[in-house]
Design an enzyme around this catalytic site. Structure first.
Site, PDB file in Angstrom:
ATOM      1  N   THR A 160      -3.330  44.411 119.694  1.00 49.49           N
ATOM      2  CA  THR A 160      -2.571  43.585 120.634  1.00 49.49           C
ATOM      3  C   THR A 160      -3.208  42.223 120.877  1.00 49.49           C
ATOM      4  O   THR A 160      -4.380  41.995 120.580  1.00 49.49           O
ATOM      5  CB  THR A 160      -2.438  44.302 121.996  1.00 49.49           C
ATOM      6  OG1 THR A 160      -3.722  44.426 122.596  1.00 49.49           O
ATOM      7  CG2 THR A 160      -1.795  45.669 121.848  1.00 49.49           C
ATOM      8  N   ASP A 161      -2.395  41.354 121.477  1.00 51.68           N
ATOM      9  CA  ASP A 161      -2.908  40.066 121.933  1.00 51.68           C
ATOM     10  C   ASP A 161      -3.446  40.242 123.351  1.00 51.68           C
ATOM     11  O   ASP A 161      -3.483  41.363 123.876  1.00 51.68           O
ATOM     12  CB  ASP A 161      -1.820  38.991 121.843  1.00 51.68           C
ATOM     13  CG  ASP A 161      -0.605  39.281 122.710  1.00 51.68           C
ATOM     14  OD1 ASP A 161      -0.682  40.139 123.639  1.00 51.68           O
ATOM     15  OD2 ASP A 161       0.440  38.655 122.478  1.00 51.68           O
ATOM     16  N   ALA A 162      -3.818  39.167 123.987  1.00 52.59           N
ATOM     17  CA  ALA A 162      -4.412  39.239 125.323  1.00 52.59           C
ATOM     18  C   ALA A 162      -3.461  39.804 126.370  1.00 52.59           C
ATOM     19  O   ALA A 162      -3.895  40.314 127.398  1.00 52.59           O
ATOM     20  CB  ALA A 162      -4.895  37.856 125.754  1.00 52.59           C
TER      21      ALA A 162
END
Length: 149
Positions: free
Chosen positions: A26-28
């Site tokens: 995932t991203d942030a």
């Protein structure tokens, strides 16, 4: 072929492989990074071949064959998120002498998140040149083709 009941039956269409979304995917914001979907799709195709009794290392070592993605069309519908349990499907649409067209999808609880059409080429493992799919594998794949509705 794998006979363990925990694994999908490869001759049923579509083949489905479970995966979970981890932090590294995932991203942030906890949403799956778009390129990570490619890894999910690749793993499902690999497990489909393995369940048919044709693991990629066996194909390379015994038949001097590798499959390489030639083209891909992806329709991102909805995002997957951290900890989601996903099902990644594989359905063989076309089996040609030296290539395959595979329809794939990623779902979460029956909700479609992504559709993909993947074209893979059969290549000589040593030279990375196009080659025919071995006759025995070709005969096994032919009846697995599913025509789109």
């Amino acid at each position: 072929m794998i006979s363990d009941s925990r694994f999908p039956i490869p001759h049923s269409q579509p083949f489905s492989w479970p995966t979970r979304v981890y932090w590294e995917d995932t991203d942030a914001g906890g949403v799956v990074y778009h390129a990570q979907y490619l890894a999910f799709l690749e793993r499902a195709r690999t497990e489909w071949l393995r369940a048919l009794g044709h693991g990629q290392e066996l194909l390379r070592g015994s038949h001097d064959l590798v499959f390489a993605v030639r083209a891909m069309r992806i329709d991102f519908r909805k995002p997957a998120r951290l900890d989601d349990a996903l099902q990644v499907s594989v359905a063989l649409r076309e089996c040609r002498r030296a290539s395959l067209v595979i329809d794939q999808a990623i779902e979460r609880d029956g909700e479609r998140l992504l559709d993909a059409e993947v074209r893979v080429a059969a290549l000589d493992a040593g030279r990375f040149r196009p080659r025919a799919i071995p006759a025995a594998l070709y005969r096994e794949l032919q009846p697995l083709q599913v025509r789109p509705a």
